[in-house]
Design a protein around this motif. Structure first.
Motif, PDB file in Angstrom:
ATOM      1  N   ALA A   1     101.099  60.961  17.305  1.00 45.55           N
ATOM      2  CA  ALA A   1     102.403  60.486  17.650  1.00 45.55           C
ATOM      3  C   ALA A   1     103.140  61.190  16.537  1.00 45.55           C
ATOM      4  CB  ALA A   1     102.609  59.166  17.691  1.00 45.55           C
ATOM      5  N   GLU A   2     102.646  61.031  15.308  1.00 46.30           N
ATOM      6  CA  GLU A   2     103.577  61.890  14.142  1.00 46.30           C
ATOM      7  C   GLU A   2     103.667  63.257  14.372  1.00 46.30           C
ATOM      8  OE1 GLU A   2     102.082  60.010  10.692  1.00 46.30           O
ATOM      9  OE2 GLU A   2     102.838  58.046  11.293  1.00 46.30           O
ATOM     10  N   VAL A   3     102.388  63.961  14.693  1.00 45.94           N
ATOM     11  CA  VAL A   3     102.435  65.222  15.116  1.00 45.94           C
ATOM     12  C   VAL A   3     103.431  65.668  16.236  1.00 45.94           C
ATOM     13  CG1 VAL A   3     100.936  67.103  15.893  1.00 45.94           C
ATOM     14  CG2 VAL A   3      99.956  65.586  14.191  1.00 45.94           C
ATOM     15  N   ILE A   4     103.281  64.976  17.281  1.00 45.64           N
ATOM     16  CA  ILE A   4     104.176  65.147  18.495  1.00 45.64           C
ATOM     17  C   ILE A   4     105.550  64.970  18.003  1.00 45.64           C
ATOM     18  CG2 ILE A   4     105.082  64.193  20.847  1.00 45.64           C
ATOM     19  CD1 ILE A   4     101.817  63.334  20.939  1.00 45.64           C
ATOM     20  N   ASP A   5     105.863  64.261  17.283  1.00 43.69           N
ATOM     21  CA  ASP A   5     107.210  63.716  16.818  1.00 43.69           C
ATOM     22  C   ASP A   5     107.982  65.105  15.957  1.00 43.69           C
ATOM     23  OD1 ASP A   5     109.824  62.245  16.540  1.00 43.69           O
ATOM     24  OD2 ASP A   5     108.928  61.783  14.718  1.00 43.69           O
ATOM     25  N   ASN A   6     106.990  65.379  15.131  1.00 38.26           N
ATOM     26  CA  ASN A   6     107.296  66.567  14.529  1.00 38.26           C
ATOM     27  C   ASN A   6     107.521  67.834  14.990  1.00 38.26           C
ATOM     28  OD1 ASN A   6     107.213  64.945  11.863  1.00 38.26           O
ATOM     29  ND2 ASN A   6     104.867  65.548  11.358  1.00 38.26           N
ATOM     30  N   LYS A   7     107.017  68.016  16.243  1.00 37.67           N
ATOM     31  CA  LYS A   7     107.139  69.099  17.039  1.00 37.67           C
ATOM     32  C   LYS A   7     108.204  68.952  18.046  1.00 37.67           C
ATOM     33  CE  LYS A   7     104.461  72.458  15.701  1.00 37.67           C
ATOM     34  NZ  LYS A   7     105.063  73.714  15.302  1.00 37.67           N
ATOM     35  N   ARG A   8     108.926  67.659  17.901  1.00 37.31           N
ATOM     36  CA  ARG A   8     110.259  67.335  18.589  1.00 37.31           C
ATOM     37  C   ARG A   8     109.835  66.891  20.118  1.00 37.31           C
ATOM     38  NH1 ARG A   8     112.430  70.698  14.786  1.00 37.31           N
ATOM     39  NH2 ARG A   8     114.509  69.988  14.103  1.00 37.31           N
ATOM     40  N   GLY A   9     108.563  66.321  20.333  1.00 37.62           N
ATOM     41  CA  GLY A   9     108.370  65.723  21.645  1.00 37.62           C
ATOM     42  C   GLY A   9     109.307  64.552  21.731  1.00 37.62           C
ATOM     43  N   ARG A  10     109.599  64.355  22.964  1.00 39.52           N
ATOM     44  CA  ARG A  10     110.602  63.373  23.423  1.00 39.52           C
ATOM     45  C   ARG A  10     109.992  62.271  23.864  1.00 39.52           C
ATOM     46  NH1 ARG A  10     114.924  66.920  26.404  1.00 39.52           N
ATOM     47  NH2 ARG A  10     113.487  66.667  28.054  1.00 39.52           N
ATOM     48  N   ASP A  11     110.648  60.931  23.735  1.00 38.27           N
ATOM     49  CA  ASP A  11     110.304  59.749  24.205  1.00 38.27           C
ATOM     50  C   ASP A  11     108.649  59.517  24.368  1.00 38.27           C
ATOM     51  OD1 ASP A  11     110.644  57.282  25.802  1.00 38.27           O
ATOM     52  OD2 ASP A  11     110.908  58.344  27.640  1.00 38.27           O
ATOM     53  N   ILE A  12     108.185  59.353  23.150  1.00 34.86           N
ATOM     54  CA  ILE A  12     106.751  59.485  22.952  1.00 34.86           C
ATOM     55  C   ILE A  12     106.483  57.938  23.192  1.00 34.86           C
ATOM     56  CG2 ILE A  12     105.025  59.626  21.241  1.00 34.86           C
ATOM     57  CD1 ILE A  12     106.756  61.473  19.686  1.00 34.86           C
ATOM     58  N   LEU A  13     105.103  57.918  23.870  1.00 39.26           N
ATOM     59  CA  LEU A  13     104.821  56.498  24.376  1.00 39.26           C
ATOM     60  C   LEU A  13     103.257  56.441  24.277  1.00 39.26           C
ATOM     61  CD1 LEU A  13     106.388  55.625  27.652  1.00 39.26           C
ATOM     62  CD2 LEU A  13     107.098  54.700  25.515  1.00 39.26           C
ATOM     63  N   ALA A  14     102.402  55.573  23.862  1.00 39.66           N
ATOM     64  CA  ALA A  14     101.324  55.279  23.713  1.00 39.66           C
ATOM     65  C   ALA A  14     101.040  53.899  24.575  1.00 39.66           C
ATOM     66  CB  ALA A  14     100.503  55.039  22.151  1.00 39.66           C
ATOM     67  N   LEU A  15     100.102  54.104  25.440  1.00 44.79           N
ATOM     68  CA  LEU A  15      99.533  53.226  26.183  1.00 44.79           C
ATOM     69  C   LEU A  15      98.107  52.590  25.812  1.00 44.79           C
ATOM     70  CD1 LEU A  15     100.774  54.446  29.651  1.00 44.79           C
ATOM     71  CD2 LEU A  15     102.023  52.820  28.379  1.00 44.79           C
ATOM     72  N   ASP A  16      98.001  51.451  25.761  1.00 42.51           N
ATOM     73  CA  ASP A  16      96.535  50.921  25.322  1.00 42.51           C
ATOM     74  C   ASP A  16      95.911  50.566  26.717  1.00 42.51           C
ATOM     75  OD1 ASP A  16      94.443  49.133  24.700  1.00 42.51           O
ATOM     76  OD2 ASP A  16      95.393  48.336  23.333  1.00 42.51           O
ATOM     77  N   MET A  17      94.814  51.485  26.952  1.00 40.28           N
ATOM     78  CA  MET A  17      94.219  51.805  28.290  1.00 40.28           C
ATOM     79  C   MET A  17      92.863  50.871  28.194  1.00 40.28           C
ATOM     80  SD  MET A  17      96.598  53.368  29.970  1.00 40.28           S
ATOM     81  CE  MET A  17      95.666  53.687  31.450  1.00 40.28           C
ATOM     82  N   ARG A  18      92.461  50.175  27.061  1.00 36.03           N
ATOM     83  CA  ARG A  18      91.090  49.721  27.039  1.00 36.03           C
ATOM     84  C   ARG A  18      90.704  48.716  28.035  1.00 36.03           C
ATOM     85  NH1 ARG A  18      91.651  48.353  20.807  1.00 36.03           N
ATOM     86  NH2 ARG A  18      93.658  47.656  21.333  1.00 36.03           N
TER      87      ARG A  18
END
Length: 117
Positions: free
Chosen positions: A11-28
Motif C-alpha cells: 500500500a505504501e508503494v502504491i501511495d508513493n506512486k500516487r495511486g488513489r483511494d487505496i483500499l485493502a480488503l480482508d478476503m480470508r
C-alpha cells in the motif's frame, strides 16, 4: 514478513506512486483465491502501468514471486498476483464500472495507516 505487513508495505508503494483511494480488503473469510485484495486507481494508463511495475519490482526485491501480471498492455485494469495478495490497479473509469468494493462489500477493510498529504 507476514501478509498483514506485506499488505501495508505494498500500500505504501502504491501511495508513493500516487495511486488513489487505496483500499485493502480482508478476503480470508470470503474466498480461497487470496487473503487480501489491494485496490487502487489512477487517472491515466501510464500511471496505472507505473504503479503495477513498481509493485512488481518491489515484490521481487523482497523475494516474493509475482505469479501473474495481467492487463499491463491496455492498462485499464492490471492485476498483480502475489499469491496471498492480489493487487487490482484500475484506470479510474474501470474502477467505477467494475466496483469491486461493492462486489466484495462483505469483506472487512484493512486499516492501512497511510499518511495524508
Amino acid at each position: 514478513m507476514n501478509n498483514e505487513e506485506l499488505v501495508q508495505q505494498i500500500a505504501e508503494v502504491i501511495d508513493n506512486k500516487r495511486g488513489r483511494d487505496i483500499l485493502a480488503l480482508d478476503m480470508r473469510e470470503l474466498t480461497t483465491v487470496a487473503d487480501y485484495y489491494l485496490i487502487t486507481d489512477a487517472s491515466n494508463e501510464r500511471q496505472v502501468q507505473a504503479i503495477a511495475r513498481e509493485i512488481k519490482d518491489q515484490a521481487e526485491k523482497l523475494g516474493i514471486t509475482v505469479n501473474r501480471l495481467e492487463g499491463f498492455d491496455k492498462a485499464r485494469w492490471i492485476l498483480v498476483d502475489l499469491g496471498d495478495i492480489i493487487c487490482h490497479i484500475f484506470h479510474q473509469e474501470e474502477r467505477s464500472y467494475y466496483n469491486l468494493e461493492r462486489l466484495w462489500g462483505d469483506a472487512p477493510l484493512v486499516d492501512l495507516n497511510l499518511s495524508e498529504e
